[in-house]
Design an enzyme around this catalytic site. Structure first.
Site, mmCIF file in Angstrom:
data_model
loop_
_atom_site.group_PDB
_atom_site.id
_atom_site.type_symbol
_atom_site.label_atom_id
_atom_site.label_comp_id
_atom_site.label_asym_id
_atom_site.label_seq_id
_atom_site.Cartn_x
_atom_site.Cartn_y
_atom_site.Cartn_z
ATOM 1 C CD GLU A 100 -5.660 0.251 6.573
ATOM 2 O OE1 GLU A 100 -5.783 1.084 5.660
ATOM 3 O OE2 GLU A 100 -4.623 0.145 7.266
ATOM 4 C CG ASN A 124 -6.607 4.765 17.502
ATOM 5 O OD1 ASN A 124 -6.574 4.316 16.350
ATOM 6 N ND2 ASN A 124 -6.598 3.992 18.565
ATOM 7 C CD GLU A 125 -4.056 10.498 18.225
ATOM 8 O OE1 GLU A 125 -3.906 9.704 17.262
ATOM 9 O OE2 GLU A 125 -3.512 10.325 19.328
ATOM 10 C CD GLN A 182 -2.607 1.088 2.722
ATOM 11 O OE1 GLN A 182 -2.159 0.513 3.707
ATOM 12 N NE2 GLN A 182 -3.786 1.679 2.713
ATOM 13 N N GLY A 183 0.648 2.134 -0.953
ATOM 14 C CA GLY A 183 1.375 3.399 -1.021
ATOM 15 C C GLY A 183 0.477 4.589 -0.743
ATOM 16 C CE1 TYR A 184 -4.124 3.963 -0.612
ATOM 17 C CE2 TYR A 184 -5.365 4.597 1.319
ATOM 18 C CZ TYR A 184 -5.324 4.051 0.063
ATOM 19 O OH TYR A 184 -6.474 3.608 -0.508
ATOM 20 C CB SER A 185 1.800 7.181 4.988
ATOM 21 O OG SER A 185 0.668 6.902 5.741
#
Lengths: 400, 380
Positions: A245, A386-387, A126-129
């Protein structure tokens, strides 16, 4: 409201139980039992055994080769898998990019990618962040510039779990900066990791393992055919995936299984000393976690039922993610607490298959507790911290 | 009531601060931790030359007549610098037993070389089944002519692999959990019948499983009274508990300082994340909790300094450790969470602080153990 299983469902449960007991590769089950880390090939063989059973697409519709299971069946499957201490299904292909491709991809993409995902022939990551785009994912800067029939990709993705084992990566990339909202101008692109210009560098995490990576793209040419859906709509597709997810990360069944194990461990008598379970203060902590787990378990069932009724998992999946990971981490901490002094030794080598069990430090696998605790601090950070989940609840559920 | 350090204490603090800043940076610390011994013998010799290993001992024993305040001043700085040198095992644990209970002859034999940095020593605090109950001693000591024979298993013995002298509490009479009937033995680590399984701990220090199989010691190995070792044992561990509380305060202070700095520089959504009120409140709670924990450590320290009765020191040590264990848990989790992914990596030293703090959280009793002990000692 029906909350008991039908005869058919009970029969299904027995079938699933039998599969995990007898049919999955037994050497992998043994590794799991001894706490031996799994190799890439172990994950693939495990998932292929599911494929041969017809269960790899446990979450997919029948028309794409999935099981078409009801929410109750999926629930049963998840519980049995956890109770058998089976490996987790690597989520990136079967849980994430697969559903995006069959939902938003074109026919050619479905034909090209879905069968290999189902059969675990291709490992996805996965290439998100990005280094500068974590919680604020929409600020991502990896560019994909259209040149003729391909895109040229430049940028860096990070926290790429098992990226060093991956054949393909799905990425959120910026295809336009000339937009009113930053969420526009982001596209969903599939990239072969073998393409020239792609490099993978390890990130070593605090427990000392290589699990995540940075992926660098330098003038990487990607065929325009690998764009999923419409250019500039990637944020929407990506969000659907993230909601999947988040539902997947609740992990209630696995946390419950670990809590039962911890309880049994606490009841064990070590060399004539009183069992830890005789300390009511400790057992009350376990009970308190179990209460929370029951609440979350039923919430997950409610979400599954809503999905079955045709609704996509919505903002409520945020509850599952942040409460689920909190409870997982609470159990991690309780394992460390139960281990006492034996949470301290750093002896990963003793969890190799050929290490004599009677030479291990500690009575059981106590010395693993700290490493698990360190590693799973990530759970409240990944998949949208979680924030961010709390922001989603505040904004999209409560309208604040 | 005086809350300030004496000149000597301030100088001690400054010199350790300077040493860590100049000679004990992150890279060197990691190098020492990763070496065969798990610490630096050169640094240890330097500690001895500077007199840091002599601080808590009486002048007539070759010490500096320092007290618990000096130890705490040092430990807090060691925490900030993530020191891996075996100060606690040698000076506070083994030295603590020798200082309190050893005969003059024993002091000459073991304490003086320890102070000189020439003898590595430790105290075996735990056994596999004991958890945090010091009186739960299954290791046996049986009389054999003039001497004794020891059998048993000591677990997670700090500095156990390096120690030439291991002080072993063993049961010379009574039942497995009785306080009476425990005798302290000075055991030469090379004695026949000793197996030492040495390993790193998660924080990069060293510990060992020490197995005693028919280990013969002579009558001169008994430190203090036969059957009467428990009070010394407990007093030493209470002092060690307060010492590691001071170290933990140093650690979580650094973690919090670095986290606050990071939240001022890390930009998300176009602003520093420290501008979000949700994070500001959490940082404020963290700072408050650390201050409160530090107050309890100081209170325990004062009772040591005043030579209060053992039970009162125990009670205050438990109060401090109960609070500090909980605050260490909060501070480490918050520091990682507010850093996000980068806090999970070896790019920053945050993980090293986390691991050291977590080891200290468990050592000599966690929150649950010390809250129960405090309750018992307070008559609840």
């Amino acid at each position: 409201m029906r909350v008991t299983f039908t005869d058919d469902e009970l029969a299904f449960r027995d079938e699933v139980r039998a599969f995990f007991h007898d049919e999955m590769p037994q050497d992998i089950a043994e590794k799991q039992r001894l706490g031996v880390p799994l190799e890439r090939e172990d994950f693939i063989r495990f998932q292929k055994s599911l494929f041969h059973k017809g269960w790899a697409g446990f979450n997919w519709p029948v028309e794409y080769g999935g099981t078409g299971w009801t929410p109750v069946q999926k629930y049963i499957f998840g519980v049995e898998m956890a109770q058998a201490n089976a490996p987790a299904i690597v989520p990136f292909g079967l849980g994430m990019v697969g559903p995006v491709i069959y939902t938003f991809g074109n026919d050619a993409q479905k034909q090209q990618f879905l069968p290999d995902i189902l059969e675990s022939n291709v490992w996805w990551c996965q290439g998100y962040s990005e280094p500068g785009a974590g919680s604020d994912l929409a600020s991502l800067k990896t560019r994909a510039d259209r040149v003729g029939d391909h895109y040229v990709v430049n940028g860096t993705k990070t926290w790429t779990t098992l990226g060093h084992w991956a054949d393909w990566i799905f990425c959120l990339v910026r295809t336009s900066t000339d937009v009113a909202r930053r969420q526009e101008g982001i596209s969903f692109l599939l990239i072969d990791m073998q393409t020239p210009g792609v490099t993978v560098t390890p990130i070593i995490t605090i427990e000392g393992d290589r699990e995540v990576n940075e992926i660098h793209f330098e003038n990487v040419e990607v065929p325009a055919d690998n764009l999923v859906g419409d250019e500039g709509k990637g944020w929407t597709y990506g969000k659907v995936l993230l909601e999947h997810e988040r539902t997947g990360t609740a992990g209630v069944a696995r946390t419950s299984y670990r809590l039962q194990n911890l309880r049994r461990q606490a009841e064990r008598r070590v060399r004539g000393a009183e069992p830890l379970a005789n300390d009511r203060n400790f057992m009350r902590k376990l009970a308190a976690v179990e209460v929370e787990l029951k609440a979350l378990e039923f919430t997950e069932l409610r979400t599954l039922a809503a999905v079955a009724a045709g609704k996509a998992p919505g903002p409520e999946s945020s509850i599952l993610k942040f409460k689920g990971t909190e409870l997982q981490q609470a159990v991690d901490e309780l394992f460390v607490e139960a281990a006492g002094y034996y949470a301290l030794p750093y002896v990963p080598a003793q969890y190799a298959l050929d290490f004599p069990v009677d030479e291990r430090v500690g009575e059981g696998s106590e010395t693993k507790s700290s490493l698990t605790y360190f590693n799973y601090r990530k759970a409240s950070i990944y998949g949208g911290s979680n924030e961010i989940q709390k922001n989603i609840v505040a904004k999209h559920v409560l309208g604040l | 009531m005086e809350f300030s350090y004496t000149d000597v204490q301030s100088m001690l603090q400054e010199s350790i601060e300077k040493f860590i800043a100049n000679d004990y940076d992150f890279e060197r610390r990691q190098q020492y931790a990763g070496s065969d011994l798990g610490h630096s013998p050169e640094v240890w010799s330097m500690f001895a030359e500077l007199g840091w290993t002599a601080v808590p001992f009486a002048e007539e024993d070759g010490g500096f007549d320092g007290g618990p305040v000096e130890i705490m001043v040092m430990m807090q700085q060691f925490g900030r610098g993530l020191l891996v040198e075996p100060f606690l095992a040698n000076v506070v644990l083994a030295g603590g037993v020798l200082r309190r209970a050893a005969s003059d002859e024993q002091k000459e034999r073991w304490l003086q070389p320890l102070i000189a940095g020439e003898l590595q020593a430790t105290l075996a605090v735990a056994e596999p089944q004991s958890r945090y109950e010091l009186a739960n001693v299954a290791t046996t000591a049986t009389r054999d002519g003039d001497g004794w024979v020891l059998n048993g298993h000591k677990g997670v013995v700090l500095n156990g692999g390096n120690a030439q002298l291991v002080i072993v509490p063993a049961r010379s009479s009574g039942e497995q959990t009785d306080r009476s009937g425990i005798t302290l033995f000075a055991v030469d680590a090379t004695a026949s019948g000793i197996t030492c399984r040495d390993y790193p701990t998660v924080d990069g220090l060293r510990a060992a499983e020490v197995l005693l199989d028919g280990v013969r010691v002579d009558a001169g190995a008994v430190i203090g009274d036969v059957d009467g070792g428990y009070n010394t044992f407990e007093a030493v561990v209470d002092e060690a508990t307060l010492a590691i509380c001071a170290e933990a305060v140093g650690i979580i202070q650094v973690m919090t300082e670095k986290t606050v700095e990071y939240s001022k520089s890390r930009q998300q959504f176009g602003v520093p994340i420290g501008s979000f009120q949700a994070l500001q409140h959490r940082a404020a709670i963290l700072w408050t909790e650390i201050e409160l924990a530090q107050s309890l450590v100081l209170k325990g320290l004062k009772s040591l300094d005043d030579d209060a009765p053992g039970e009162q020191i125990s009670r205050l040590a438990s109060a401090a450790k109960a609070k500090l264990s909980r605050v260490a848990q909060l501070a480490t989790n918050e520091a990682i969470q507010m850093h996000g992914g980068i806090g999970m990596t070896d790019v920053l030293d945050m993980g090293l602080y986390l691991k050291r703090a977590r080891v200290l959280e468990a050592q000599y009793g966690d929150q649950r153990y010390h809250a129960s002990r405090f309750a018992r000692l307070s008559g609840y």
